[in-house]
Each structure stands twice: as C-alpha cells, then as structure tokens.
Design a protein around this motif. Sequence first.
Motif, mmCIF file in Angstrom:
data_model
loop_
_atom_site.group_PDB
_atom_site.id
_atom_site.type_symbol
_atom_site.label_atom_id
_atom_site.label_comp_id
_atom_site.label_asym_id
_atom_site.label_seq_id
_atom_site.Cartn_x
_atom_site.Cartn_y
_atom_site.Cartn_z
ATOM 1 N N UNK A 89 35.858 46.255 47.605
ATOM 2 C CA UNK A 89 36.507 46.110 46.308
ATOM 3 C C UNK A 89 37.935 46.630 46.338
ATOM 4 N N UNK A 90 38.207 47.579 47.236
ATOM 5 C CA UNK A 90 39.589 47.999 47.429
ATOM 6 C C UNK A 90 40.423 46.821 47.919
ATOM 7 N N UNK A 91 39.900 46.106 48.920
ATOM 8 C CA UNK A 91 40.633 44.958 49.464
ATOM 9 C C UNK A 91 40.791 43.861 48.410
ATOM 10 N N UNK A 92 39.738 43.645 47.621
ATOM 11 C CA UNK A 92 39.824 42.610 46.588
ATOM 12 C C UNK A 92 40.902 42.936 45.558
ATOM 13 N N UNK A 93 41.000 44.216 45.196
ATOM 14 C CA UNK A 93 42.026 44.578 44.219
ATOM 15 C C UNK A 93 43.421 44.382 44.790
ATOM 16 N N UNK A 94 43.596 44.737 46.061
ATOM 17 C CA UNK A 94 44.925 44.656 46.660
ATOM 18 C C UNK A 94 45.284 43.253 47.120
ATOM 19 N N UNK A 95 44.367 42.290 46.996
ATOM 20 C CA UNK A 95 44.698 40.887 47.275
ATOM 21 C C UNK A 95 44.670 40.090 45.971
ATOM 22 N N UNK A 96 43.461 39.889 45.436
ATOM 23 C CA UNK A 96 43.352 39.136 44.186
ATOM 24 C C UNK A 96 43.979 39.894 43.018
ATOM 25 N N UNK A 98 46.516 41.936 43.012
ATOM 26 C CA UNK A 98 47.982 41.876 42.991
ATOM 27 C C UNK A 98 48.460 40.481 42.600
ATOM 28 N N UNK A 99 47.675 39.437 42.956
ATOM 29 C CA UNK A 99 48.035 38.085 42.525
ATOM 30 C C UNK A 99 47.960 37.970 41.005
ATOM 31 N N UNK A 100 46.916 38.569 40.440
ATOM 32 C CA UNK A 100 46.790 38.579 38.986
ATOM 33 C C UNK A 100 47.947 39.346 38.364
ATOM 34 N N UNK A 101 48.302 40.477 38.993
ATOM 35 C CA UNK A 101 49.377 41.315 38.460
ATOM 36 C C UNK A 101 50.721 40.587 38.500
ATOM 37 N N UNK A 102 51.013 39.958 39.647
ATOM 38 C CA UNK A 102 52.322 39.325 39.818
ATOM 39 C C UNK A 102 52.415 38.031 39.004
ATOM 40 N N UNK A 103 51.449 37.133 39.182
ATOM 41 C CA UNK A 103 51.525 35.833 38.531
ATOM 42 C C UNK A 103 50.954 35.865 37.117
ATOM 43 N N UNK A 104 49.879 36.635 36.931
ATOM 44 C CA UNK A 104 49.268 36.680 35.612
ATOM 45 C C UNK A 104 50.134 37.414 34.603
ATOM 46 N N UNK A 247 29.565 47.886 40.518
ATOM 47 C CA UNK A 247 30.336 49.074 40.183
ATOM 48 C C UNK A 247 31.794 48.903 40.547
ATOM 49 N N UNK A 248 32.040 48.264 41.693
ATOM 50 C CA UNK A 248 33.402 47.947 42.085
ATOM 51 C C UNK A 248 34.057 47.003 41.098
ATOM 52 N N UNK A 249 33.278 46.076 40.528
ATOM 53 C CA UNK A 249 33.802 45.141 39.546
ATOM 54 C C UNK A 249 34.269 45.874 38.294
ATOM 55 N N UNK A 250 33.496 46.878 37.856
ATOM 56 C CA UNK A 250 33.898 47.650 36.685
ATOM 57 C C UNK A 250 35.230 48.346 36.904
ATOM 58 N N UNK A 251 35.403 48.975 38.073
ATOM 59 C CA UNK A 251 36.664 49.641 38.395
ATOM 60 C C UNK A 251 37.795 48.627 38.532
ATOM 61 N N UNK A 252 37.465 47.450 39.097
ATOM 62 C CA UNK A 252 38.450 46.382 39.260
ATOM 63 C C UNK A 252 38.992 45.957 37.891
ATOM 64 N N UNK A 253 38.086 45.741 36.935
ATOM 65 C CA UNK A 253 38.509 45.341 35.595
ATOM 66 C C UNK A 253 39.350 46.426 34.936
ATOM 67 N N UNK A 254 38.959 47.679 35.140
ATOM 68 C CA UNK A 254 39.709 48.813 34.585
ATOM 69 C C UNK A 254 41.142 48.791 35.102
ATOM 70 N N UNK A 255 41.301 48.613 36.428
ATOM 71 C CA UNK A 255 42.630 48.622 37.035
ATOM 72 C C UNK A 255 43.466 47.442 36.563
ATOM 73 N N UNK A 256 42.829 46.298 36.346
ATOM 74 C CA UNK A 256 43.575 45.129 35.884
ATOM 75 C C UNK A 256 44.114 45.346 34.469
ATOM 76 N N UNK A 257 43.271 45.893 33.586
ATOM 77 C CA UNK A 257 43.731 46.163 32.225
ATOM 78 C C UNK A 257 44.808 47.245 32.249
ATOM 79 N N UNK A 258 44.636 48.240 33.113
ATOM 80 C CA UNK A 258 45.632 49.303 33.244
ATOM 81 C C UNK A 258 46.968 48.727 33.698
ATOM 82 N N UNK A 259 46.934 47.856 34.702
ATOM 83 C CA UNK A 259 48.173 47.244 35.187
ATOM 84 C C UNK A 259 48.824 46.410 34.087
#
Length: 368
Positions: A89-96, A98-104, A247-259
């Motif tokens: 899930x660390x790798x998923x956040x730093x790939x997908x 960041x794409x969401x962060x930059x383009x989204x 559980x990784x998905x929950x943290x992933x969503x948290x980081x996306x909303x935070x970003x």
Amino acid sequence: MTQHPSPTGGAPHSGAPARSMLSYLKWAFIVTGLGLALGGWLGWTTTGTLAGMLTILFICAVLAVLEISLSFDNAIVNANKLKSMTPIWQRRFLTWGILIAVFGMRIVFPLLIVVISARIGPWEAITLAAARPEEYAHIMEEAHLPIAAFGGTFLMMVGLSFFFDHEKDVHWVQWLERRMARHATIRGIEVAIVLVTVLIFSRLLDGADTQVFFSSAIWGLLTFLLVEVLGGLLDSTQKAVKGAAQGGLGAFLYLEVLDASFSFDGVIGAFALTQNLFIIAIGLGIGAMYVRSMTIMLVENGTLTEYRYLEHGAFYAIIALSVIMFMQSLVHIPEVITGLGGAALIGVSLWSSIRWNRVERGNAPASG
C-alpha cells in the motif's frame, strides 16, 4: 537494474548501499525537465515571443517552489502515516496516489469546482479555462470561501488529533503538549475545539457567507470523521490477509483526502500568479513530485525517528495553515506568508531535534 529498498519499505535492508539525495530526486528532476519544456512550448505557442516564453517558464518555477513550501509539512505527515502501512500500500500510494494528487487535484479539481459553481459541463469548463481564463479565475475565486472552510476544518482536525493523544509521550512544547495529551481522554475534545473555532469565524461573516462557511466546515468535519471511521472499520480486520489490504485502503483514502486539503490553498493561490489552468497544472505538478520524493526519503531513512520533533513542527504547521485558511475567508493573506510560516515551524522543530540529539550524545556513557 540495481535493487534499492522498497519504494517506501522503511529502513534500507542491511548491507544495501545508502541512497544519495540525488537518487531520491531523480524522478522529480525528470518531471521538472519535462514540465519546463512543456511550459516553454506553451509560452511560445501562446505568446509567440521569447519574453513571453521566459515569463511562463518563470511562473512555472515560482509555482513549483510555492507548492514545495506549502506542502513540505504534507510530506512529513504522509511519511508518518506511510511507515505504518504495508509495503504494497506504500507503493500504491506513491504511484497511484501521486497520479491522483498531480492530475486529480491540480487539473480535475479546479475544473470540477467550475462545473459545480457555474453549472456547466466538463468540456465547457475546459473550453472556459482555455478561451476565457479571466472568467474561469473569477469562478474559482468565488468558490474560495467554501473551500477554505472545508479544508481548514479538515486540517485542524488532523493537527489536533496528533496532539490530543493520551499515548503520546514525546513532547516538544512541554507545557502545552502535556496538557493536551492529558485531556485527550475527554471524548470529542478535538471536535469541540474545531466547532467553537468554526462558530467564531462564521459569526464574523455577513449574510449568506455565514451559512456557506458553516455548512462547508461541517462537511469538512464529517469527511474527517468518516475517513477515520472507515479506516477503523477496515483496520479492525487487519489480522486476515484481505483485511491487511483493506487496512491499507483506509490509510490510502485518509492520505488522499489529506493531500486534497493541502492542495486547496496552493491551487487557489496559484491564480494570483496566472489564470492559465495549464500553467498552474505544470507548476504545481512539478512541486508535487518533489513532495513525493521527500516523502520517500523521510520513510526510507527513518528521518522522523532520528529527528524527534520534526513531526511536531509539521503538525503545528498544519494547525497554523488551518487557521490561515479560516482567516482567508475574511482577509487576503499572501501565499508567501503561508509557505514561510510552515517552513519556519518545521525549521525550528528540526533545530530543536538536532540540539536534543547533541545533548543525548553528550550524556551517553563512554563505551569502554
């Protein structure tokens, strides 16, 4: 290809060579080169002059620096959350992620605001951004109040939740943080503080702005609570293999909303420099890649463990940013103040960490 430690997999494996700072910044440099080349092409095609091209290149560079200064605390908070996530899930956040962060957040989010505010279709919003940038920028400015309320509320909850933790035993500002940790057992104390703050600022507004600010702030609070609840529900089944991924998905969503919350200020502030959506996307996208590189470096090198007060400075900066976003509903605050304020808090926390490390080394018994 040389095998480095996992993209976010914590400390490097024993025996593996330490990565240099340049290796962490490799992709950021590549994106910088591509982004500036695209900005130069855009400047030449839109202005047809060397001066116009250089002006747009300069704006792209300033926007990248603005994004880095506003989001360095974001990198520290991301690293704090990532270190508890599974490697996949660390790798998923730093790939997908960041794409969401930059383009989204840098492209789709401003378009979505215009679609909702102006009640037009997505293609019309893109046409508006390209053909009538002044009108596009005006719509974005009109949407600043609900964005500031939503983002400020979410970020304030993030910051206060760090300090109101009864298990927190490392304190930077002792007299304040000890009291906050002691009162963390009072259920909902962070929510109460945020709601009182929201009520104070909403009372300072006039007319319909009061209702817009208050309702947007409530949605920001609900979003934080829903993400926390979702993360807790998913993490409760973490013992199973499937649950660990959830559980990784929950943290992933948290980081996306935070970003997203961090991005609000940068996206709105960028319109002070240019009204061209595409230039904004290039500049902020370049900055977002440096934030990603800093996040990986913080996780892999264990920097948050080595500098014990660095997280504290980042979360103080988050609370300061949330207050600034609230204040921007009343008065304009230059983005340079926001960026330098957060950088100053992080810098002081870093200096305090270094000083603490020196004192500890001085007090350590000599090996004999």
